[in-house]
Enzyme design. Structure first.
Site, mmCIF file in Angstrom:
data_model
loop_
_atom_site.group_PDB
_atom_site.id
_atom_site.type_symbol
_atom_site.label_atom_id
_atom_site.label_comp_id
_atom_site.label_asym_id
_atom_site.label_seq_id
_atom_site.Cartn_x
_atom_site.Cartn_y
_atom_site.Cartn_z
ATOM 1 N N GLU A 61 0.858 -1.174 0.000
ATOM 2 C CA GLU A 61 0.000 0.000 0.000
ATOM 3 C C GLU A 61 0.897 1.228 0.000
ATOM 4 O O GLU A 61 1.946 1.238 0.649
ATOM 5 C CB GLU A 61 -0.920 0.037 1.215
ATOM 6 C CG GLU A 61 -1.809 1.284 1.242
ATOM 7 C CD GLU A 61 -2.915 1.221 2.278
ATOM 8 O OE1 GLU A 61 -3.801 2.091 2.246
ATOM 9 O OE2 GLU A 61 -2.900 0.307 3.131
ATOM 10 N N CYS A 248 -6.557 1.208 2.833
ATOM 11 C CA CYS A 248 -7.491 2.320 3.018
ATOM 12 C C CYS A 248 -7.521 3.277 1.836
ATOM 13 O O CYS A 248 -8.542 3.908 1.581
ATOM 14 C CB CYS A 248 -7.130 3.073 4.290
ATOM 15 S SG CYS A 248 -7.603 2.202 5.800
ATOM 16 N N GLU A 381 -12.000 -3.500 4.434
ATOM 17 C CA GLU A 381 -12.268 -3.092 5.820
ATOM 18 C C GLU A 381 -13.536 -2.253 5.998
ATOM 19 O O GLU A 381 -13.530 -1.280 6.749
ATOM 20 C CB GLU A 381 -11.068 -2.315 6.373
ATOM 21 C CG GLU A 381 -9.856 -3.180 6.623
ATOM 22 C CD GLU A 381 -8.773 -2.466 7.412
ATOM 23 O OE1 GLU A 381 -9.027 -1.363 7.926
ATOM 24 O OE2 GLU A 381 -7.664 -3.004 7.509
#
Length: 826
Positions: A61, A248, A381
């Site tokens: 990420e 995220c 998530e």
């Protein structure tokens, strides 16, 4: 694994004594008081779960500036002048640039292209100098670096490009002449000195427009444009898959798409189509982690890198439900359908023939052969499981109709348990989803306690992708707990099909998240203790689990004990009427704050004072403002607190079982941006959630908080109603093992983790297997607080040869160690 709870301090059992008398022992014994005895029994005639080649992988990420200035080795920061206060309050289009003379950042119809919104107008006699990342631009003597710039000028305009540091010129200056409209101009530098503090300067003799000023090393991993030392460290893991690009940053942002008419919209979700094609036509986007990402490292490069390291590519696409504390579902069917089509186009980009639209795009970028995409994940998530799953089903239906051989992976939210987790798993089971991604970041104790997590999972239900996990630190103690947990992952390889530690990379000067597997700066990189554990497991996986059992370490669990505490996190709050009553009805503590707060000790941050008969914390920005009262030996008590949130992002925290600043329990009411309440346990500073539920705390309302502790059973009440309960009685087993068979080498691999201060003298019974008399031993052993750094590597593998191996032998596993014995079967 079966275990017993008997410890022998004075010698081996009778069976072990018989074994020891007929073999050559392993490493020299420690003193008797420093040795714990164990036994491992292997059943080589049987086989358990098959272990796929893709069992362990890596998760990349763009966090901690892992991409620009990192794996994507662009040496110029803000090369296209796209930094903006709209993305980061400290940014301007000239961030990382120094101007001499006159230069203006311009956004008008004369720009390079629709996605490069800003360019630099430089007057004659002016120059700009770039500071790069970390301490500056890193170049090495004798190596080649490719400079390029997009430029236009109304009249023929010379540019002078220099590379220097404080000591002087690093390479001969280059002169370029700009003529006419936008075009790309190139030069090459070969420095005659090595430095980590270089600067790149571009000076103009006349008015000129500049964009995409770049300096890249020519020597990259397999010639495909990635920083060599970082890519080599990842490749050395031999990952079975590469999950990308997040995380995220995938499922956050405005969820808006690129609009040719109005121009690029900022702070939108990561979308793969922004990241392919010529680099100057790729967008610069605001990253969820607080900085900008150039997309020079895009989907094509991710696929190429996965191929280069022999790994399965595993992309993640947004599902129009934001997670990571934002918790919003986007209700726009047109936008949803466009994202679904983008996902189908992604599969075509990866796998389609060169005659298809997106297969042709891949071929034009230099890869006519398909990338063989087999797995794809939707979402990341999400805290809104039902809203997510409604959208996930539409993605899955569309992908399965067009590409039935592609596995579509769902997820179970951000935690290892709780109502969100339970709801998500039930939806996934009911819909017969192929695979579910679990994420959790917990304390080392949690990992030692939960080795059996997947033992009870449904063998016929969805498989597990453990896409993100870590134990909250980069000490060897953390790595040991993860290693112990990994033995349970392998034992359950029929359920856990994929697993990856997270995050992968961190630039030491730009850290948003700890811990991280590989650390770097602009001139060096080093693997953490966790990296060494992952590498050892990933390079010695095996093909099948061989059934085995081991004795265990006894634990003596007394009652849950400790003092009490009050705290806040990014809030102001008031507390009153605190009482602690023993199980016999006696008063241990009573405080209505009618006077002072002398019974309380301030151990955290914040600003506490007694105001109007309440104990008030008034610093709205402070995190973990713990104050404590009482005796760490208290047990079997009832705690009552009246609490009021006054302002801020979250609720309030009530602590119990407080031993010290790093060891306690607290009931976090209104945590995670006031979306969830949970009981968390802190062990040596690392926290794990024991029970959690969605919920928020109202500002200005008084809540009655009651916590009842009996033995190790805890029951929690909110406003007189039972909120939940738990029993904290799982042992943190420090001795764990798993055995696998490697069909290619013919080896049985005995993998043992000894996460304690005592050596583990172990009788190993190979069940009558005929084995070679020598075994290859690889050991990681260090102090529990050892940390690898740029200058020291206390956690590193040591290989040796063990002689005297037979179907029964003894071996003493060092204290605080991970040991792999590769034993050749005859």
């Amino acid at each position: 694994m079966s275990s017993t709870r008997t410890r022998w301090r004075l010698g081996l059992t009778a069976t072990a004594l018989l074994v020891a008398s007929t073999v050559v022992p392993g490493p020299a014994r420690a003193d008797a008081d420093d040795v714990t005895d164990y036994a491992i029994t292997v059943h080589p005639e049987r086989s358990d779960a098959k272990i796929d080649d893709t069992m362990y992988g890596v998760f990349f990420e763009d966090i901690n500036r892992a991409a620009d200035g990192g794996l994507y080795p662009e040496l110029v920061q803000n090369r296209s002048f796209e930094y903006s206060t709209a993305d980061n309050s400290s940014y301007t289009p000239l961030t990382s640039w120094t101007v001499s003379g006159t230069a203006r950042a311009v956004s008008d119809d004369g720009r390079l292209d629709a996605r490069n919104r800003t360019y630099l107008a430089l007057d004659g006699g002016s120059s700009v100098t770039n500071a790069g990342y970390n301490t500056g631009i890193r170049v090495e003597s004798g190596k080649a670096y490719d400079f390029s710039v997009w430029a236009r000028a109304d009249a023929s305009t010379p540019l002078t490009v220099t590379l220097r540091d404080a000591e002087g010129t690093l390479a001969e200056a280059r002169r370029l002449t700009v003529r006419g409209g936008w075009a790309r101009y190139r030069a090459r530098f070969t420095p005659d000195r090595t430095t980590s503090t270089g600067r790149l300067a571009v000076a103009a003799e006349g008015a000129v427009a500049l964009d995409m000023i770049s300096l890249l090393p020519r020597d990259t991993y397999k010639g495909h444009g990635l920083r060599k030392d970082l890519a080599e460290k990842i490749a050395a893991l031999h990952p079975g898959f590469v999950r990308f690009p997040g995380g995220c940053l995938v499922n956050t942002g405005s969820m808006q798409g690129y609009d040719e008419a109005s121009g690029y919209q900022r702070k939108r979700a990561y979308q793969w189509k922004d990241t392919v094609g010529p680099v100057e036509q790729r967008a610069t986007n605001a990253n969820f982690w607080g900085y900008n990402q150039s997309y020079g490292l895009g989907y094509y490069e991710y696929f190429q890198f996965a191929e280069d390291v022999g790994a399965m590519p595993l992309p993640v696409v947004p599902a129009l439900v934001t997670g990571c504390g934002q918790n919003k579902a986007v209700d726009d069917d047109t936008l949803l359908q466009r994202h679904i089509q983008d996902t189908l186009d992604l599969i075509e980009f990866a796998n389609g023939p060169v005659t298809s639209e997106w297969g042709a795009r891949r071929a034009r970028m230099g890869h006519p052969r398909p990338f063989h995409l087999t797995h794809l994940e939707v979402g990341n998530e999400e805290n809104l499981p039902r809203e997510f799953f409604t959208r996930f089903e539409k993605f899955r239906t569309a992908v399965e109709a067009a590409y039935p051989d592609v596995t579509v992976i769902s997820n179970a939210g951000p935690d290892d348990s709780g109502s969100t987790f339970d709801t998500a798993w039930q939806l996934n089971r009911d819909a017969n989803v192929d695979m579910v991604d679990e994420h959790y970041y917990n304390s080392p104790q949690w990992f030692l306690q939960n080795n059996d997590r997947y033992d009870s999972y449904d063998r016929n239900g969805p498989k597990v992708f453990l896409g993100e996990y870590a134990s909250g630190g980069n000490t060897f103690k953390n790595a040991l707990s993860e290693a112990a947990y990994m033995t349970g992952l392998e034992r359950n390889a029929d359920v856990v099909k994929l697993a990856s530690y997270a995050p992968l990379l961190a630039n030491e000067d730009y850290v948003q998240w700890r811990p991280d597997m590989i650390w770097f700066n602009n001139h060096a990189s080093w693997g953490s203790a966790d990296y060494e554990v992952q590498k050892l497991f990933m390079n010695n996986v095996g093909d099948r689990v061989v059934p085995s059992t081991a004795t265990g370490t006894p634990t003596l669990n007394g009652p849950l004990s400790g003092a009490v505490g009050l705290s806040t996190w990014a809030t102001t709050a008031a507390y009153d009427d605190v009482s602690v009553t023993g199980a016999d009805g006696g008063t241990l503590l009573g405080d209505d704050f009618g006077g002072d707060a002398s019974q309380w000790t301030h151990t955290g941050g914040g600003s506490w004072s007694v105001q109007d008969g309440q104990y008030v914390q008034t610093d709205v920005a402070a995190e973990n403002t713990m104050v404590t009262a009482g005796d760490p030996a208290w047990h079997d008590y009832d705690l009552h607190v009246k609490a009021i949130k006054k302002s801020g992002k979250e609720g309030f925290l009530v602590a119990f079982g407080v031993k010290d600043t790093g060891n306690y329990y607290w009931w976090n009411l209104g945590g995670w941006n006031n979306t969830t309440s949970a009981v968390e346990q802190a062990v040596d500073g690392g926290k794990s959630s024991l029970i959690s539920k969605p919920g928020s705390i109202e500002t200005g309302r008084a809540y009655d908080v009651d916590i009842k502790i009996r033995g190790r059973q805890v029951t929690l009440y909110l406003d007189g109603q039972e909120w939940g309960s738990f029993t904290d009685d799982k042992p943190a087993e420090p001795f764990r093992q798993v055995v696998t068979r490697d069909a290619k080498s013919g080896d049985v691999v005995v993998k043992v983790v000894n996460a304690q201060a005592a050596a583990a003298r172990t009788a190993i019974d190979l069940g009558g297997a005929k084995v070679a008399p020598e075994a290859r031993v690889t050991t990681l052993a260090a102090g529990p607080e050892a940390v690898n750094s740029e200058t020291a590597t206390p956690v590193a593998p040591v290989t040796s040869t063990l002689e005297g191996v037979a179907d029964r032998f003894t071996y003493t596993f060092p204290a605080n160690s991970v040991t792999f014995l590769r034993i050749r079967q005859r």
